[in-house]
Design a protein around this motif. Structure first.
Motif, short mmCIF file in Angstrom:
data_model
loop_
_atom_site.label_atom_id
_atom_site.label_comp_id
_atom_site.label_asym_id
_atom_site.label_seq_id
_atom_site.Cartn_x
_atom_site.Cartn_y
_atom_site.Cartn_z
N PRO A 95 15.08 82.62 0.71
CA PRO A 95 16.02 83.01 1.76
C PRO A 95 17.24 83.71 1.17
O PRO A 95 17.64 83.45 0.03
CB PRO A 95 16.41 81.68 2.39
N SER A 96 17.80 84.60 1.94
CA SER A 96 19.03 85.27 1.52
C SER A 96 20.24 84.43 1.93
O SER A 96 20.13 83.53 2.77
CB SER A 96 19.13 86.66 2.15
N GLY A 97 21.37 84.70 1.33
CA GLY A 97 22.61 84.05 1.73
C GLY A 97 22.81 82.65 1.20
O GLY A 97 23.67 81.91 1.70
N THR A 98 22.04 82.25 0.19
CA THR A 98 22.27 80.93 -0.42
C THR A 98 23.09 81.11 -1.69
O THR A 98 23.35 82.22 -2.15
CB THR A 98 20.93 80.24 -0.77
N ASP A 99 23.49 79.99 -2.29
CA ASP A 99 24.22 80.05 -3.55
C ASP A 99 23.30 79.77 -4.74
O ASP A 99 23.77 79.48 -5.85
CB ASP A 99 25.38 79.05 -3.55
N VAL A 100 21.98 79.90 -4.54
CA VAL A 100 21.01 79.68 -5.61
C VAL A 100 20.86 80.97 -6.40
O VAL A 100 20.35 81.97 -5.90
CB VAL A 100 19.65 79.24 -5.05
N GLU A 101 21.32 80.94 -7.65
CA GLU A 101 21.33 82.14 -8.48
C GLU A 101 19.93 82.71 -8.67
O GLU A 101 19.75 83.94 -8.64
CB GLU A 101 21.94 81.82 -9.84
N HIS A 106 16.07 87.24 -7.78
CA HIS A 106 14.69 87.70 -7.62
C HIS A 106 14.37 88.27 -6.24
O HIS A 106 13.47 89.11 -6.13
CB HIS A 106 13.73 86.57 -7.96
N LEU A 107 15.08 87.85 -5.20
CA LEU A 107 14.82 88.41 -3.87
C LEU A 107 15.05 89.92 -3.83
O LEU A 107 14.19 90.66 -3.32
CB LEU A 107 15.66 87.70 -2.81
N PRO A 108 16.17 90.46 -4.36
CA PRO A 108 16.36 91.91 -4.34
C PRO A 108 15.28 92.67 -5.09
O PRO A 108 14.92 93.80 -4.71
CB PRO A 108 17.73 92.10 -5.01
N LYS A 109 14.74 92.09 -6.15
CA LYS A 109 13.67 92.74 -6.90
C LYS A 109 12.42 92.88 -6.03
O LYS A 109 11.74 93.91 -6.05
CB LYS A 109 13.34 91.94 -8.17
N GLY A 127 11.99 84.51 5.15
CA GLY A 127 12.48 83.60 4.14
C GLY A 127 11.97 82.20 4.38
O GLY A 127 11.75 81.80 5.53
N PHE A 128 11.76 81.45 3.30
CA PHE A 128 11.38 80.05 3.45
C PHE A 128 12.06 79.20 2.40
O PHE A 128 12.13 79.57 1.22
CB PHE A 128 9.87 79.84 3.34
#
Length: 273
Positions: A95-101, A106-109, A127-128
């Motif tokens: 999911p987008s918008g989390t604070d998980v680095e 990796h999502l943008p890639k 997202g899941f």
């Protein structure tokens, strides 16, 4: 993977068109062979057996299919073009918008990959996450939910996280829909709790919890089994190829061993509840 974690074409002309991807969905056997896929991903086919695995699950080009946490897109390179014309491919990524680095890296890639790879442009990105986003696709809308080497990630964060992942998969499926699982298999004689963070999970645990979520267990396949892997490694499953978390230590041994021993399990959501 990181912790956070069929039939032949009739002519040479058709084969050439597929290699460059014509925008027309193709059987899994042809997509697996095609130039749509990156060379580094094709190199793993001997261990991951994509054609045999997807055929075992019964995936067809006219289906709506979710892939949970597709990572760098190893299976997406097959599923997206296969489903592009007649079906629908949902990539339930981080999911987008989390604070998980790790997610934010990796999502943008993956977003760039689907935007810039022929055959993947029609991917529906969702997202899941068991805490942040539990709707991987509209309820009751898909024919199959597939998870490749991911259930152990949820299991590492506790039984509840895995229960939510299974419930979300069940919710997304149509009655009669397929839930396909490939994951690193922990031998049944080993202690589950002592090995919870190893990246391995017992097949019996997956079946039990999936059945508790409402799924019916249909069959297992040995297509991704590796009897050489005893699941006892210093840095868990990440000691093995392709991660080689130990660096050069015992690298020759792990190169010879290959990838992990994996369960391949097929479940269905019952047609009548």
């Amino acid at each position: 993977m990181n912790k956070l974690s069929s039939f032949a074409l009739c002519s040479v002309l058709a084969a050439t068109a597929l290699s460059s991807f014509s925008g027309v969905a193709a059987p899994v056997s042809e997509v697996v062979k095609s130039d749509i896929r990156s060379a580094s991903h094709k190199a793993r086919d001997e261990f991951r057996n994509p054609q045999q695995t997807l055929n075992f699950f019964g995936i067809q080009e006219n289906m709506a299919v979710v892939e949970i946490w597709p990572g760098g897109g190893w299976y997406s390179e097959i599923l997206a073009p296969m489903l592009a014309d007649k079906g629908t491919f949902y990539a339930a990524h981080f999911p987008s918008g989390t604070d998980v680095e790790y997610f934010n890296k990796h999502l943008p890639k993956y977003q760039a990959k689907i935007a810039n790879t022929k055959g993947m442009e029609k991917t529906k990105l969702t997202g899941f996450h068991p805490k942040h986003a539990t709707d991987m696709a509209p309820a009751g809308s898909v024919d199959a939910v597939l998870t490749f080497r991911n259930l152990h990630n949820f299991y590492m964060n506790g039984d509840e996280a895995l229960k939510i992942a299974l419930a979300s998969s069940f919710k997304a499926l149509k009655p009669g829909g397929i839930f396909g699982v490939v994951d690193h298999r922990l031998p049944e004689e080993l202690d589950a709790e002592k090995n919870r963070n190893s990246g391995y999970i017992k097949q019996s645990v997956v079946i039990k919890m999936a059945e508790e979520a409402g799924f019916k267990f249909v069959a297992e396949s040995s297509v991704n089994a590796n009897p050489l892997d005893n699941a006892q490694h210093e840095k868990g499953v990440w000691s093995l190829s392709p991660t080689f978390a130990l660096g050069e230590k015992d690298r020759a041994k792990y190169q010879t061993l290959g990838e992990s021993d994996r369960m391949t399990l097929k479940f269905v959501k019952p047609s009548t509840m």
